[in-house]
Each structure stands twice: as C-alpha cells, then as structure tokens.
Design a protein around this motif. Structure first.
Motif, PDB file in Angstrom:
ATOM      1  N   LEU A 130      62.142  25.011   7.168  1.00 27.75           N
ATOM      2  CA  LEU A 130      62.639  24.022   8.120  1.00 27.75           C
ATOM      3  C   LEU A 130      61.860  22.702   8.060  1.00 27.75           C
ATOM      4  CD1 LEU A 130      63.242  26.327  11.220  1.00 27.75           C
ATOM      5  CD2 LEU A 130      64.965  25.343   9.693  1.00 27.75           C
ATOM      6  N   GLY A 131      60.837  22.635   7.209  1.00 29.46           N
ATOM      7  CA  GLY A 131      60.107  21.388   7.017  1.00 29.46           C
ATOM      8  C   GLY A 131      58.933  21.180   7.955  1.00 29.46           C
ATOM      9  N   PHE A 132      58.407  22.252   8.511  1.00 27.00           N
ATOM     10  CA  PHE A 132      57.294  22.136   9.456  1.00 27.00           C
ATOM     11  C   PHE A 132      55.942  22.481   8.848  1.00 27.00           C
ATOM     12  CE2 PHE A 132      60.893  22.457  12.329  1.00 27.00           C
ATOM     13  CZ  PHE A 132      60.575  21.525  13.290  1.00 27.00           C
ATOM     14  N   VAL A 133      55.881  22.649   7.530  1.00 22.77           N
ATOM     15  CA  VAL A 133      54.619  22.972   6.870  1.00 22.77           C
ATOM     16  C   VAL A 133      54.346  21.927   5.798  1.00 22.77           C
ATOM     17  CG1 VAL A 133      53.353  24.692   5.534  1.00 22.77           C
ATOM     18  CG2 VAL A 133      54.945  25.434   7.292  1.00 22.77           C
ATOM     19  N   CYS A 134      53.136  21.380   5.814  1.00 22.99           N
ATOM     20  CA  CYS A 134      52.721  20.401   4.816  1.00 22.99           C
ATOM     21  C   CYS A 134      51.287  20.719   4.417  1.00 22.99           C
ATOM     22  CB  CYS A 134      52.828  18.994   5.387  1.00 22.99           C
ATOM     23  SG  CYS A 134      52.367  17.710   4.222  1.00 22.99           S
ATOM     24  N   ASP A 135      51.051  20.901   3.142  1.00 17.90           N
ATOM     25  CA  ASP A 135      49.718  21.252   2.636  1.00 17.90           C
ATOM     26  C   ASP A 135      49.149  22.496   3.317  1.00 17.90           C
ATOM     27  OD1 ASP A 135      49.678  19.136   0.830  1.00 17.90           O
ATOM     28  OD2 ASP A 135      48.795  17.766   2.304  1.00 17.90           O
ATOM     29  N   GLY A 136      50.021  23.470   3.597  1.00 18.13           N
ATOM     30  CA  GLY A 136      49.589  24.724   4.204  1.00 18.13           C
ATOM     31  C   GLY A 136      49.346  24.664   5.699  1.00 18.13           C
ATOM     32  N   SER A 156      55.591  18.933  16.717  1.00 16.51           N
ATOM     33  CA  SER A 156      55.509  18.064  17.885  1.00 16.51           C
ATOM     34  C   SER A 156      56.597  18.543  18.837  1.00 16.51           C
ATOM     35  CB  SER A 156      55.727  16.595  17.513  1.00 16.51           C
ATOM     36  OG  SER A 156      57.083  16.370  17.165  1.00 16.51           O
ATOM     37  N   GLN A 157      56.480  18.191  20.080  1.00 14.77           N
ATOM     38  CA  GLN A 157      57.487  18.637  21.041  1.00 14.77           C
ATOM     39  C   GLN A 157      58.870  18.149  20.633  1.00 14.77           C
ATOM     40  OE1 GLN A 157      56.599  17.844  25.136  1.00 14.77           O
ATOM     41  NE2 GLN A 157      58.625  18.409  25.821  1.00 14.77           N
ATOM     42  N   ARG A 158      58.972  16.911  20.201  1.00 17.05           N
ATOM     43  CA  ARG A 158      60.267  16.357  19.824  1.00 17.05           C
ATOM     44  C   ARG A 158      60.847  17.050  18.588  1.00 17.05           C
ATOM     45  NH1 ARG A 158      62.911  11.635  21.269  1.00 17.05           N
ATOM     46  NH2 ARG A 158      61.023  10.971  22.299  1.00 17.05           N
ATOM     47  N   SER A 159      59.991  17.319  17.603  1.00 17.07           N
ATOM     48  CA  SER A 159      60.505  17.956  16.394  1.00 17.07           C
ATOM     49  C   SER A 159      60.976  19.381  16.681  1.00 17.07           C
ATOM     50  CB  SER A 159      59.457  17.946  15.285  1.00 17.07           C
ATOM     51  OG  SER A 159      58.338  18.730  15.617  1.00 17.07           O
ATOM     52  N   LEU A 160      60.255  20.107  17.524  1.00 12.03           N
ATOM     53  CA  LEU A 160      60.686  21.461  17.885  1.00 12.03           C
ATOM     54  C   LEU A 160      61.945  21.434  18.745  1.00 12.03           C
ATOM     55  CD1 LEU A 160      57.295  23.191  18.622  1.00 12.03           C
ATOM     56  CD2 LEU A 160      58.831  23.614  16.699  1.00 12.03           C
ATOM     57  N   GLU A 161      62.032  20.443  19.601  1.00 13.66           N
ATOM     58  CA  GLU A 161      63.195  20.294  20.467  1.00 13.66           C
ATOM     59  C   GLU A 161      64.472  20.142  19.653  1.00 13.66           C
ATOM     60  OE1 GLU A 161      63.849  16.752  23.277  1.00 13.66           O
ATOM     61  OE2 GLU A 161      62.165  17.861  24.134  1.00 13.66           O
ATOM     62  N   ASN A 162      64.357  19.508  18.491  1.00  2.75           N
ATOM     63  CA  ASN A 162      65.521  19.212  17.660  1.00  2.75           C
ATOM     64  C   ASN A 162      65.631  20.117  16.435  1.00  2.75           C
ATOM     65  OD1 ASN A 162      66.510  16.928  19.187  1.00  2.75           O
ATOM     66  ND2 ASN A 162      64.652  15.905  18.527  1.00  2.75           N
TER      67      ASN A 162
END
Length: 56
Positions: free
Chosen positions: A25-31, A36-42
């Motif tokens: 889903l694009g929530f991992v970068c360099d392990g 953020s609240q907004r990113s999880l909200e959406n």
C-alpha cells in the motif's frame, strides 16, 4: 458480556490490520513504516474490513 464482545471485535480488527501488506500500500520506505493520520485515513483497505465498518 458487552466488554468481551468488544474485546473480541477489537482483537479481530487488530489482527486484520497486522496482516495487511503495508508495503504494497506504499507505507514502507527503506524498511520503515511511514504513517500519518491523513494517509491512514485515506488508505484503500481491502474488503476484509467491510464487515467491521458496517457494524460501527
């Protein structure tokens, strides 16, 4: 009884969230997990969360 039911529901939701592929889903970068609240909200979660959403 309500407390037990809520506890089971909360555990079910936690299990579903823990089994989500956050990297896909694009929530991992360099392990690292990047939330953020907004990113999880959406976040676009799959249909396994639909039953939980309908109840509450």
């Amino acid at each position: 009884m309500r407390k037990l039911s809520s506890s089971i529901t909360l555990q079910n939701l936690c299990d579903k969230l823990n089994n989500t592929d956050w990297q896909e889903l694009g929530f991992v970068c360099d392990g690292r997990f990047l939330f953020s609240q907004r990113s999880l909200e959406n976040a676009m979660l799959d249909s396994k969360f639909f039953d939980f959403y309908q109840k509450y």
